[in-house]
Scaffold this motif. Structure first.
Motif, mmCIF file in Angstrom:
data_model
loop_
_atom_site.group_PDB
_atom_site.id
_atom_site.type_symbol
_atom_site.label_atom_id
_atom_site.label_comp_id
_atom_site.label_asym_id
_atom_site.label_seq_id
_atom_site.Cartn_x
_atom_site.Cartn_y
_atom_site.Cartn_z
ATOM 1 N N ALA B 174 0.616 -1.552 -0.089
ATOM 2 C CA ALA B 174 -0.180 0.555 0.316
ATOM 3 C C ALA B 174 0.574 1.255 0.555
ATOM 4 N N HIS B 175 0.852 2.277 -0.795
ATOM 5 C CA HIS B 175 1.240 3.577 -1.122
ATOM 6 C C HIS B 175 0.354 4.480 -1.559
ATOM 7 N N ARG B 176 0.253 5.276 -0.123
ATOM 8 C CA ARG B 176 -0.738 6.182 0.335
ATOM 9 C C ARG B 176 -0.313 7.912 0.692
ATOM 10 N N ASN B 177 -0.610 8.981 -0.129
ATOM 11 C CA ASN B 177 -0.157 9.612 0.346
ATOM 12 C C ASN B 177 -1.192 10.571 0.770
ATOM 13 N N PRO B 178 -1.232 11.825 1.070
ATOM 14 C CA PRO B 178 -2.190 12.733 1.594
ATOM 15 C C PRO B 178 -3.269 13.532 0.679
ATOM 16 N N ASP B 192 6.091 8.159 -10.766
ATOM 17 C CA ASP B 192 6.364 8.994 -10.154
ATOM 18 C C ASP B 192 6.406 8.019 -8.498
ATOM 19 N N SER B 193 5.057 7.785 -8.395
ATOM 20 C CA SER B 193 4.777 6.553 -7.026
ATOM 21 C C SER B 193 5.310 4.835 -6.991
ATOM 22 N N VAL B 194 4.170 4.770 -7.987
ATOM 23 C CA VAL B 194 4.261 3.401 -8.558
ATOM 24 C C VAL B 194 6.117 3.171 -8.069
ATOM 25 N N VAL B 195 6.463 3.320 -8.756
ATOM 26 C CA VAL B 195 7.998 3.324 -8.890
ATOM 27 C C VAL B 195 8.861 2.881 -8.288
ATOM 28 N N HIS B 196 7.909 3.208 -7.110
ATOM 29 C CA HIS B 196 8.510 3.223 -5.541
ATOM 30 C C HIS B 196 9.095 1.477 -5.271
ATOM 31 N N GLU B 197 7.432 0.850 -5.553
ATOM 32 C CA GLU B 197 7.199 -0.076 -5.094
ATOM 33 C C GLU B 197 7.672 -1.054 -6.138
ATOM 34 N N VAL B 198 7.803 -1.179 -7.605
ATOM 35 C CA VAL B 198 8.609 -1.913 -8.865
ATOM 36 C C VAL B 198 10.177 -2.310 -7.876
ATOM 37 N N ASP B 199 11.028 -0.735 -7.675
ATOM 38 C CA ASP B 199 12.013 -1.393 -7.135
ATOM 39 C C ASP B 199 11.877 -2.171 -6.121
ATOM 40 N N VAL B 200 11.029 -1.786 -4.593
ATOM 41 C CA VAL B 200 11.258 -2.791 -3.505
ATOM 42 C C VAL B 200 10.877 -4.154 -3.493
ATOM 43 N N ALA B 201 9.772 -4.419 -4.853
ATOM 44 C CA ALA B 201 9.768 -5.703 -5.326
ATOM 45 C C ALA B 201 10.796 -6.509 -5.714
ATOM 46 N N SER B 228 -7.230 8.911 -12.058
ATOM 47 C CA SER B 228 -7.535 7.580 -11.476
ATOM 48 C C SER B 228 -7.111 7.078 -10.772
ATOM 49 N N ASP B 229 -7.525 7.889 -9.117
ATOM 50 C CA ASP B 229 -6.890 7.086 -8.215
ATOM 51 C C ASP B 229 -8.412 7.032 -6.717
ATOM 52 N N PRO B 230 -8.001 5.682 -5.918
ATOM 53 C CA PRO B 230 -6.597 5.014 -6.539
ATOM 54 C C PRO B 230 -6.425 4.276 -7.288
ATOM 55 N N LEU B 231 -5.371 2.950 -7.718
ATOM 56 C CA LEU B 231 -4.683 2.644 -8.517
ATOM 57 C C LEU B 231 -4.683 1.422 -8.385
ATOM 58 N N VAL B 238 9.389 -12.476 -12.986
ATOM 59 C CA VAL B 238 9.772 -13.614 -14.274
ATOM 60 C C VAL B 238 9.578 -15.106 -13.310
ATOM 61 N N GLY B 239 9.453 -15.167 -11.939
ATOM 62 C CA GLY B 239 9.349 -16.345 -11.301
ATOM 63 C C GLY B 239 8.063 -16.797 -10.898
ATOM 64 N N GLY B 240 7.180 -15.670 -11.605
ATOM 65 C CA GLY B 240 5.687 -16.146 -11.154
ATOM 66 C C GLY B 240 5.235 -15.547 -9.963
ATOM 67 N N ARG B 241 6.105 -15.003 -8.813
ATOM 68 C CA ARG B 241 5.411 -14.348 -7.791
ATOM 69 C C ARG B 241 4.611 -12.799 -8.045
ATOM 70 N N MET B 242 3.752 -12.922 -7.710
ATOM 71 C CA MET B 242 3.133 -11.851 -7.288
ATOM 72 C C MET B 242 3.178 -10.408 -7.041
ATOM 73 N N VAL B 243 3.045 -9.297 -7.121
ATOM 74 C CA VAL B 243 3.172 -8.337 -6.126
ATOM 75 C C VAL B 243 1.361 -7.558 -6.711
ATOM 76 N N ASP B 244 0.409 -6.422 -5.127
ATOM 77 C CA ASP B 244 -0.786 -6.099 -5.732
ATOM 78 C C ASP B 244 0.067 -4.621 -4.994
ATOM 79 N N VAL B 245 -0.342 -3.507 -5.717
ATOM 80 C CA VAL B 245 -0.318 -2.434 -4.629
ATOM 81 C C VAL B 245 -1.191 -1.845 -5.224
ATOM 82 N N GLU B 246 -2.060 -1.107 -3.975
ATOM 83 C CA GLU B 246 -2.612 -0.064 -4.177
ATOM 84 C C GLU B 246 -1.690 1.499 -3.764
ATOM 85 N N CYS B 247 -2.318 1.786 -4.923
ATOM 86 C CA CYS B 247 -1.152 3.249 -5.129
ATOM 87 C C CYS B 247 -2.870 4.543 -4.842
#
Lengths: 355, 355, 355, 355
Positions: B174-178, B192-201, B228-231, B238-247
């Motif tokens: 979950a990535h939430r800004n006020p 700008d925001s989801v990119v952080h979750e991309v790197d975290v993943a 469109s907010d939230p996304l 590539v190994g089939g793991r999945m990441v869901d991100v609420e931004c």
């Protein structure tokens, strides 16, 4: 088919053991709750009789329960042949007489705390029940220390008993009320609020309290005139364990009960985590919060239900499996020492008979 | 004692390795923070030069740092002989040219994300640094994915790497800004925001992202027109793991970053528990609460300090030990797929070169 | 060109304010940590001199810091013209002499607790600094109560000071160590561990301690022979507030510091929530858990860094902004009363001079 | 005196409303639990009849309940004149016939999920109850979505309904089982586990599900051969809200259900905080932990009790106040789409009749 045959057929159809017919003495806030509980949430019992000095109140409560009668005199209610068991929720000064009447009649009784108004009279009840048990092999009296039935306290005791934190050494308790009615005195805080922590300490540590000290920190400006609130109470057990209790009854906030037991091999705390986590704007910015119960009925509603259900089950089996008269006596003896400690400002030893 | 002797004595007295002389390019919010950090909280470096298109702003920032000069042209700052290393905090469209200049000069650079404006140009930087490393054996570029230095993310990665939850399978973010500034678009939320979750993943799972899906739930009424907010973003590795991100960037509440990794043998979550627990009146009664950080600078202030300190330490040793150009390139490639997924509403495969 | 002119020219050329040259007296565990901190994490200072009775240890520590010299005699280190400020981490019995030497020379000193070995000698240091301040307008001594720099304690104090929980009435503290070295006595628990809670109480409540009681609950079987562990300590402030402290130094578990302040209008607690939540198999089934810090260096590492950084910053400005000699004196006076309370088993009033 | 007169006299004498006489169809794990619940914890009902294809199991269960008979044929049990209401806990393939028989006889029925085996047959039940309601004004069928009675889910819905988090936009669900019996297939995970989240989403958001996507992350090595576990399921409502569900049935750990609803003006989560906090040694050092329920009966025991008590209360009043046939039908329709989504790997729209 004769009338007798029909009756017999009906009996066969009913054929389940009769519900326990309960008289509830005193239907103020607590007694009325017990009536609602026995009527709507507890299986195996029904409210047959209610009794209250305020007969109109008794009438209103009875009207909500099909088949429930009002009997004005509480001792007549105890003596009623259609009554199998008694719940006492009358003012404390009537408990002694009413409990003794139940023992006399040999029927089970669940008596709200206090068992009686002082340690000596509580000891007399202990003796009376002992005499009855010597004749019949049956104990009759359970005292209303309902926290023992709260799932969290029960789990904490189980953990300790199973050795999960090693030997317990120190207990920290917080007991906080948002407010108390007019007329509450510092002594009554000891007798009515701290008494629960006394029983919790005895329940968790499984030994008697040997001494009490009561300290008076600076009082909150929200306290009624003359009230020492909060109190800091120290209990020492015969085995040298110590219990500190913050008892604060004018927090203006909520009802909170927290207990932490620190043992040789770990510690455990209850009363902190509960339920839903919300995120919202709070003082000073956004917060993540959980609710604190507004009152003891919300916090301990389930404990009361379990207490009464288990009392009914035990009564139908002819036993008592909750806190008994000795627990009521011990609590009175400790509170008496507490009140003395409050007056003198000194550590006061608890005077109790040998069990 | 001659002047030379005195100078020599002074040099001996100083005798510590010279501090790294850093040029900071761009001193807006982020760059000014980096200047304050290098000046006041980071050991082993000092801000020798600042550069900003807004020269008055550069002047004000430089005035607060003894010995700091303003150099208007950022490429001149990179070329300055009194500069040993560069921090790039200028607008993203200037990064490519500035990073390449640092590589050309062979000096270490810490470049705020994005590395460049698209995946192709990022790949060009990768190639340029590869060529430099082939000649000198040294890497030069670190990209500003500061979450890797946050103690909680670092502990989470360490736990996973040590096998503490078994093979990771699913990640929930979950990535939430006020709130976000005017002008933010749905595409820029991805970049700008989801990119952080991309790197975290990528950091936590230690593998590349293979595909992206972007879903648009019902938008909050607080979102700017057309946003469109939230996304809800799905990353597949590539190994089939999945990441869901609420931004969700217009929550009106606080800055919140939460990551849960679910593995074969357990799970772990960060971002939930932090600091002081208060009790106070909340909506609907009393609550027990913890604060949620108002913004990313409060939440990640320590991570930024650690990032820059470790970058300085590594630069003085002639190495890079943070996220490098490949990480910058991979993030760009995934975001490009994300923007395409946002446009088409379809799962979109990530196109990346082989490493 | 005279030597003075050259020196002046060199200073101009360097053009940044010279780093504070610090002598660290005593480089055992704590002193070596301070050297590493000053060298690697604190900006604006460098370790110029180390001193330790164990000269080989001093040599090893100095070897890790370019430009650092060993000076065997600590008073010579204080007098060294290349030393601008002093950190005292030597055994407590040397503190008095070393602090007085710093005051004599008029240079800033950060002295680990205790300030001196008893209240009288601490008062003498107070008088000496007072005299210096009367002449120069500058205070020189900061005492190492680093919890004041811990972000959680700082936030708690700020909350109280801002009226966020109303008037504070009662404070509950838990101070738990997994184990203590051989040789620790019950008195030294009061002097070395409880002293931190004494300072915390003074810091949070902003008033002096008036009386101390020390109770000895049943001791853990893990305690060394003769050690009363845990202790239950009661502090009463001059304003009638009360502080209960569980001090338990052989828990076998972890380092834990928890403080709850209960006020008229709310309460707040620190030390409970921190970081990553894991799910794994625990005793009795699956659990959701957070780590408890193994030791004080993990728990308070950031506080130490902030303490030293802020001390350096203040020293360069010619001020002290942390706890001063009066705080060191007050803590000594309270601990002296605590040791007496421990011996007598009685509530003991604290004897302190008027400020 | 005629038989009728006697019966009437007996009823008057008994004077409490007769307990609801319940037939329980199917007394496997779930059915036997319901028998114990109706017998021991629910007020106002008694188990008159049990029925099970395994007659010895039925006999054992009946033996524990005074006055309870075994009727082998479930439809005969429904038709039994001594039966006032029915609980269906038989295998799902028998539900349709048994529910329709109850509607035919016009008696209340609590049917464990699924209502029937597919959406078409569920719709037929909806039509049958509609027809009955058109004639009598009474609804008869409640479906066993017991989470609606869990205090935490109920509080969450109440919070949303009261506008406490503004318009809900996104829901995150985790549904984790420690293990599943042999024979469980990926499709049955959708039908038996995800179905609860489908009902939770409908209950909390108060609207229908419009589309389903089912993703298969890398499977745990603990999954049975061929099982896709965990699953990541996306539900989209007709109003554009989105729900992501992690459904992971071989965690090896515990039973965990967590739901977070993110709204325009705040968010709320249930399933995280519960009960006792312990401190003990964990993996990697000391931890502070809370237990996670080992199974759904521990987690939802109270919800089942409340569900059945409220069903009994409503049945005695001649109403249904829990989830009805439409909820059973909707769940079937969504699961059918879920199974198709699982097969095709594509987002699949839900096909439902207009209500």
């Amino acid at each position: 088919m004769t009338a007798t045959e029909v009756l017999s057929a009906v009996r066969a159809a009913v054929s389940v053991p009769a519900d326990l017919r309960v008289a509830v003495l005193g239907v103020g806030l607590m007694g009325a709750d017990h009536v609602a509980r026995l009527h709507g949430r507890v299986s195996g019992a029904r409210v047959a009789v209610v009794s209250d000095a305020a007969t109109d109140r008794a009438g209103r409560v009875a009207a909500g329960v099909p088949g429930c009668r009002v009997v004005t005199d509480p001792l007549a209610a105890v003596a009623d042949p259609e009554v199998d068991a008694v719940v006492i929720a009358s003012p404390g000064r009537f408990h002694e007489e009413q409990v003794l009447a139940c023992i006399d009649r040999g029927i089970p009784v669940l008596c709200e705390k206090p068992l009686t108004m002082d340690a000596d009279s509580s000891l007399a009840v202990v003796r009376a029940e002992d005499a009855h048990a010597a004749r019949t092999g049956r104990r009759l009296v359970q005292v209303g220390f309902m926290r023992r039935f709260d799932p969290e306290y029960a789990a904490l005791r189980e953990l300790i008993a199973a050795g999960g934190i090693g030997e317990p050494l120190v207990v920290h308790c917080a007991h906080r009320n948002p407010a108390v009615p007019a007329g509450v005195t510092t002594e009554s805080i000891v007798n009515d609020s701290v008494v629960h922590e006394v029983d919790v300490a005895r329940f968790l540590l499984d030994e008697e309290i040997a001494a009490v000290t009561v300290l008076r920190p600076r009082a909150t400006r929200h306290a009624a005139q003359g009230l020492s609130d909060p109190l800091l109470v120290l209990l020492e057990t015969v085995g040298g364990r110590m219990v500190d209790v913050e008892c604060f009854v004018s927090t203006g906030l909520a009802y909170e009960v927290r207990t932490e037991v620190v043992g040789e091999d770990g510690s455990a705390m209850i009363g902190l985590h509960k339920g839903m986590v919300r995120q919202h704007t709070g003082p000073g910015g956004a917060v993540r919060s959980t609710a604190v119960a507004p009152g003891f009925r919300e916090r301990f509603g389930l404990a009361y239900d379990l207490e009464v259900q288990r009392w009914v089950d035990a009564a139908r089996r002819g036993t008592v499996d909750g806190p008994g008269v000795w627990d009521g006596y011990a609590a009175q003896a400790v509170c008496a020492a507490g009140v003395e400690a409050l007056r003198t400002g000194r550590r006061t030893e608890v005077r109790m008979e040998q069990r």
